[in-house]
Design an enzyme around this catalytic site. Sequence first.
Site, short mmCIF file in Angstrom:
data_model
loop_
_atom_site.label_atom_id
_atom_site.label_comp_id
_atom_site.label_asym_id
_atom_site.label_seq_id
_atom_site.Cartn_x
_atom_site.Cartn_y
_atom_site.Cartn_z
CG ASP A 211 54.69 51.42 35.92
OD1 ASP A 211 54.53 50.81 34.86
OD2 ASP A 211 55.18 50.89 36.94
CB SER A 235 56.90 47.39 33.95
OG SER A 235 55.66 47.79 34.48
CD GLN A 285 54.34 49.30 31.51
OE1 GLN A 285 53.43 48.56 31.87
NE2 GLN A 285 54.83 50.27 32.26
#
Length: 295
Positions: A211, A235, A285
């Site tokens: 991430d 996110s 993502q």
Amino acid sequence: MSSSSTPIDPISALLTVLDLEKLEENLFRGRTGPDTGWQRVFGGQVIGQALVAAQRTVASDRFVHSLHAYFLRPGDPLVPIIYQVERIRDGSSFTTRRIVAIQHGHAIFSMSASFQIEEGGYDHQMSMPPVAMPEELMPESEFKQMFLKHGSDAVRRYWSRERPIEMRPTSLAHYLSKEKLEPRQDIWVRTTGPVPDDRPIQAALLAYLSDMTLLDASLYPHGTSIFDPTIQAASIDHAMWFHRPIRFDDWLLYSQDSPSASGARGMTRGAIYSRSGELVASVAQEGLIRKRANE
């Protein structure tokens, strides 16, 4: 007797955070931290902890091969996170789990993860892009000194602390200018200390670092970054596929590109390679990249 204690190093602190407390069957509690300098829990920590919770309910001969997650609410860094695991399926080859992370009585994150026994089969991969090796690049300590001169207080707090993951971007243009660039980046990453030779722990740590920096790639063409105070960034969802076993005794290359940004959202893909060029994981993502009102 002295009351002082030896400070714990960042990677040991992270491994402690990933070691969940079992409260009841299928129910676990995770600490928040290490401190990231943000007002919410780092998304990679929640992904890693959720994966650990799922792994604790899966047979030891099965390893994660994919996960798909949604961030529902910002995590509160001041209170623990409860992880509830639902045992969806235990098949002859695959195991499926659903995990919900809870704070203050609300779901803040949900994830599905699939595990598989070891099997042989067809084997191919895309080649690692040709990039400079980490030894040829500026150390993070020097990069920080250049970068922090121009950063806000929040950026300086974030970058100046000791962290469990060291990064060496192959290009510093994005960090030191407002130049509009192609929507791709290559960053070498490694842990700042030893990691146990334990495949589930290594998978959780890889999920944690997956991430990092990813959403920022979608802002490259716009001459700004997630540290810009006029940008609201977070996110939204995160998917990851684990192709091959991973070790943390050397640098990994995180190669990223952003094929699209629209509707206040940016989409980024990532490929994680070992130094030898072995593709160990793929990531995708989508995140919020909203221009704040009145800015």
